[in-house]
Scaffold this motif. Structure first.
Motif, PDB file in Angstrom:
ATOM      1  N   ASP A   1     -13.658  14.955 -35.850  1.00 17.59           N
ATOM      2  CA  ASP A   1     -13.763  15.284 -37.276  1.00 17.59           C
ATOM      3  C   ASP A   1     -15.227  15.388 -37.722  1.00 17.59           C
ATOM      4  OD1 ASP A   1     -12.686  15.928 -39.736  1.00 17.59           O
ATOM      5  OD2 ASP A   1     -12.620  13.842 -40.429  1.00 17.59           O
ATOM      6  N   GLY A   2     -16.025  16.057 -36.908  1.00 16.83           N
ATOM      7  CA  GLY A   2     -17.421  16.283 -37.252  1.00 16.83           C
ATOM      8  C   GLY A   2     -18.369  15.155 -36.909  1.00 16.83           C
ATOM      9  N   GLU A   3     -17.853  14.055 -36.355  1.00 19.69           N
ATOM     10  CA  GLU A   3     -18.686  12.904 -35.998  1.00 19.69           C
ATOM     11  C   GLU A   3     -18.834  12.833 -34.480  1.00 19.69           C
ATOM     12  OE1 GLU A   3     -17.228   9.988 -39.686  1.00 19.69           O
ATOM     13  OE2 GLU A   3     -16.534   9.615 -37.631  1.00 19.69           O
ATOM     14  N   ASP A   4     -20.072  12.669 -34.017  1.00 20.64           N
ATOM     15  CA  ASP A   4     -20.327  12.552 -32.578  1.00 20.64           C
ATOM     16  C   ASP A   4     -20.217  11.086 -32.168  1.00 20.64           C
ATOM     17  OD1 ASP A   4     -20.751  15.247 -31.865  1.00 20.64           O
ATOM     18  OD2 ASP A   4     -22.761  15.168 -32.739  1.00 20.64           O
ATOM     19  N   TRP A   5     -19.012  10.669 -31.764  1.00 25.53           N
ATOM     20  CA  TRP A   5     -18.819   9.282 -31.331  1.00 25.53           C
ATOM     21  C   TRP A   5     -19.552   9.021 -30.016  1.00 25.53           C
ATOM     22  CZ3 TRP A   5     -12.865   8.201 -32.362  1.00 25.53           C
ATOM     23  CH2 TRP A   5     -12.649   8.272 -33.749  1.00 25.53           C
ATOM     24  N   LEU A   6     -19.695  10.057 -29.217  1.00 27.07           N
ATOM     25  CA  LEU A   6     -20.515  10.004 -28.007  1.00 27.07           C
ATOM     26  C   LEU A   6     -21.266  11.324 -27.938  1.00 27.07           C
ATOM     27  CD1 LEU A   6     -21.351   8.732 -25.262  1.00 27.07           C
ATOM     28  CD2 LEU A   6     -19.381   9.922 -24.262  1.00 27.07           C
ATOM     29  N   SER A   7     -22.589  11.249 -27.972  1.00 28.51           N
ATOM     30  CA  SER A   7     -23.391  12.468 -28.004  1.00 28.51           C
ATOM     31  C   SER A   7     -23.935  12.807 -26.621  1.00 28.51           C
ATOM     32  CB  SER A   7     -24.549  12.314 -28.992  1.00 28.51           C
ATOM     33  OG  SER A   7     -25.475  11.357 -28.518  1.00 28.51           O
ATOM     34  N   GLU A   8     -24.370  14.054 -26.479  1.00 27.56           N
ATOM     35  CA  GLU A   8     -24.956  14.504 -25.222  1.00 27.56           C
ATOM     36  C   GLU A   8     -26.187  13.688 -24.859  1.00 27.56           C
ATOM     37  OE1 GLU A   8     -23.702  16.646 -23.254  1.00 27.56           O
ATOM     38  OE2 GLU A   8     -22.402  17.991 -24.393  1.00 27.56           O
ATOM     39  N   SER A   9     -26.883  13.208 -25.882  1.00 31.79           N
ATOM     40  CA  SER A   9     -28.104  12.433 -25.642  1.00 31.79           C
ATOM     41  C   SER A   9     -27.812  11.003 -25.189  1.00 31.79           C
ATOM     42  CB  SER A   9     -28.944  12.387 -26.926  1.00 31.79           C
ATOM     43  OG  SER A   9     -28.240  11.705 -27.960  1.00 31.79           O
ATOM     44  N   GLY A  10     -26.536  10.627 -25.250  1.00 31.59           N
ATOM     45  CA  GLY A  10     -26.170   9.284 -24.797  1.00 31.59           C
ATOM     46  C   GLY A  10     -25.924   8.300 -25.925  1.00 31.59           C
ATOM     47  N   ARG A  11     -26.102   8.739 -27.189  1.00 28.97           N
ATOM     48  CA  ARG A  11     -25.816   7.826 -28.299  1.00 28.97           C
ATOM     49  C   ARG A  11     -24.334   7.494 -28.310  1.00 28.97           C
ATOM     50  NH1 ARG A  11     -24.226   7.463 -33.636  1.00 28.97           N
ATOM     51  NH2 ARG A  11     -25.336   5.882 -34.853  1.00 28.97           N
ATOM     52  N   HIS A  12     -24.040   6.202 -28.381  1.00 27.27           N
ATOM     53  CA  HIS A  12     -22.694   5.699 -28.195  1.00 27.27           C
ATOM     54  C   HIS A  12     -22.295   4.874 -29.409  1.00 27.27           C
ATOM     55  CE1 HIS A  12     -19.509   3.145 -26.427  1.00 27.27           C
ATOM     56  NE2 HIS A  12     -19.416   4.036 -25.461  1.00 27.27           N
ATOM     57  N   TRP A  13     -21.427   5.425 -30.264  1.00 27.09           N
ATOM     58  CA  TRP A  13     -20.988   4.649 -31.420  1.00 27.09           C
ATOM     59  C   TRP A  13     -20.157   3.456 -30.955  1.00 27.09           C
ATOM     60  CZ3 TRP A  13     -19.255   7.629 -36.399  1.00 27.09           C
ATOM     61  CH2 TRP A  13     -20.276   8.501 -36.798  1.00 27.09           C
ATOM     62  N   PRO A  14     -20.426   2.281 -31.460  1.00 22.72           N
ATOM     63  CA  PRO A  14     -19.605   1.122 -31.104  1.00 22.72           C
ATOM     64  C   PRO A  14     -18.193   1.268 -31.671  1.00 22.72           C
ATOM     65  CG  PRO A  14     -21.163   0.551 -32.840  1.00 22.72           C
ATOM     66  CD  PRO A  14     -21.526   1.930 -32.385  1.00 22.72           C
ATOM     67  N   PRO A  15     -17.219   0.568 -31.082  1.00 20.23           N
ATOM     68  CA  PRO A  15     -15.816   0.733 -31.505  1.00 20.23           C
ATOM     69  C   PRO A  15     -15.589   0.533 -32.994  1.00 20.23           C
ATOM     70  CG  PRO A  15     -15.925  -0.504 -29.452  1.00 20.23           C
ATOM     71  CD  PRO A  15     -17.339  -0.337 -29.919  1.00 20.23           C
ATOM     72  N   HIS A  16     -16.275  -0.450 -33.609  1.00 23.83           N
ATOM     73  CA  HIS A  16     -15.995  -0.754 -35.020  1.00 23.83           C
ATOM     74  C   HIS A  16     -16.501   0.335 -35.970  1.00 23.83           C
ATOM     75  CE1 HIS A  16     -20.103  -2.373 -34.563  1.00 23.83           C
ATOM     76  NE2 HIS A  16     -20.242  -2.086 -35.850  1.00 23.83           N
ATOM     77  N   GLU A  17     -17.355   1.253 -35.468  1.00 22.10           N
ATOM     78  CA  GLU A  17     -17.823   2.351 -36.309  1.00 22.10           C
ATOM     79  C   GLU A  17     -16.972   3.610 -36.164  1.00 22.10           C
ATOM     80  OE1 GLU A  17     -21.934   3.171 -35.756  1.00 22.10           O
ATOM     81  OE2 GLU A  17     -22.593   1.127 -36.254  1.00 22.10           O
ATOM     82  N   ARG A  18     -16.066   3.601 -35.215  1.00 24.65           N
ATOM     83  CA  ARG A  18     -15.181   4.748 -35.009  1.00 24.65           C
ATOM     84  C   ARG A  18     -13.930   4.535 -35.856  1.00 24.65           C
ATOM     85  NH1 ARG A  18     -16.004   6.410 -28.649  1.00 24.65           N
ATOM     86  NH2 ARG A  18     -18.158   5.659 -28.495  1.00 24.65           N
TER      87      ARG A  18
END
Length: 361
Positions: free
Chosen positions: A62-79
């Motif tokens: 939905d337009g949010e990069d939960w895991l980006s190509e650069s390696g940024r990794h949203w933690p579970p509680h932010e998803r």
């Protein structure tokens, strides 16, 4: 398929396993992740949830990069997701109401009473609100867990084999609620299971995994008759049809339904006129003839065309047949019948289906 909610490209390497898969998540309905134990389906779900830190790739929801190509990794509680595990994982010191309130607290905006009551009604929890988890059956616990996840208002609901720990009686208890969830809730669902029956009953689309790789992705109806999937190879292989109810004849106790191609079937049931439903026909309940049979107890005789053999053994043959509008139907017949009829691709045939063998889902 409409514009998807999101896209996942996931790679996770371990010493004894490699998950390398990509797929789209529909904006509505259930996407089944199917495969044998060790195929990677639960691992893929955990990657979407943010529970696997070593994953690489791209997860965009939905337009949010939960895991980006650069390696940024949203933690579970932010998803913004809900997760239903195999075991319910209810808080044992809270009653049902308390467990549901915990789910609501995770929501950015506090849910209104109408939404809360809708969820409670959907899962049939009104009579359980004051009970403790220790006083609930396995099926009741899972219903509470699903409601708790829904009350968090997730963008995506993840369900990891929610029926796997239940006996057959409890599975039968909770399946009607999951079917209601499928029909009435707009939140998209990723549903993990190794059960073909659950896939057929609940999922609109399916992703088949084998040893960490995707072997099939597509609609559930198409998957059942696709020779490259486990569904068409199983002993109880079947086909699904969406039909519209045309009429009911009380004198004969049968309803007439219409397939997409215009063919008509008779079912020994009282169905509501103009309603739509899905029908399941097992391949073993389909017979084939070269000429239209006369004076038979089989009420449903349809014109068809042989497409190809999709499975064969020393004793039987499974054929893919197309009805009008290219609707696929599986027919399993004996090897002897196949040889005596000398069936070949493109042959015009008649298929016969006993009315009492057709089941709605």
């Amino acid at each position: 398929m409409s514009q998807p909610l999101g896209y996942c490209r996931i790679r996770l390497e371990r010493s004894d396993f490699l998950l390398d898969v990509e797929f789209e998540i529909p904006a509505r309905g259930m996407l089944g992740l199917f495969g044998a134990s060790g195929s990677g389906k639960t691992t893929a779900l955990r990657c979407v949830a943010g529970l696997e830190e070593q994953v690489s790739g791209h997860i965009r929801i939905d337009g949010e990069d939960w895991l980006s190509e650069s390696g940024r990794h949203w933690p579970p509680h932010e998803r913004h997701l809900g997760y239903v595990f195999q075991d319910s994982r209810l808080f044992p010191h809270l009653d049902v109401t308390g467990n549901l309130q915990f789910g609501a607290k995770r929501r950015v905006k506090v849910p209104d009473d109408d939404y809360r009551h809708e969820v409670i009604d959907l899962l049939g929890l009104a009579g359980l609100l004051s009970r403790m988890p220790s006083d609930l059956s396995g099926g009741e616990k899972q219903r509470v867990a699903i409601a708790r996840a829904l009350l968090s208002a997730p963008k995506l609901l993840l369900m990891d084999e929610p029926l796997a720990s239940l006996d057959e009686a409890r599975k039968s208890e909770i399946l009607p609620f999951l079917e209601r969830l499928h029909r009435e809730v707009k939140i998209p669902v990723l549903y993990v299971s190794h059960s073909i029956e659950e896939m057929q009953l609940l999922c609109d689309r399916v992703l088949v995994l084998e040893r960490g790789r995707k072997t099939y992705e597509g609609g559930m109806v198409e998957a059942l008759t696709h020779e490259g999937t486990p569904f068409s190879q199983q002993r109880n292989a079947s086909s699904l049809f969406e039909v519209r109810v045309q009429s009911y004849e009380p004198a004969d106790g049968v309803s007439e339904v219409v397939l997409k191609g215009g063919e008509r079937l008779l079912l020994p049931d009282h169905l509501e006129k103009n309603s739509t439903l899905m029908l399941r026909v097992q391949a073993t309940d389909v017979s084939i003839a070269r000429v239209r049979p006369q004076q038979s107890t089989v009420l449903n005789v349809l014109s068809g065309r042989v497409v190809r053999v999709i499975n064969s053994t020393a004793h039987h043959i499974t054929l893919l047949v197309h009805l009008q509008a290219e609707e696929p139907l599986l027919a399993r017949i004996s090897l002897k019948s196949y040889r005596e009829l000398a069936l070949q691709p493109s042959d015009d045939i008649f298929v016969m289906i006993k009315a009492v063998s057709i089941h709605g889902i």
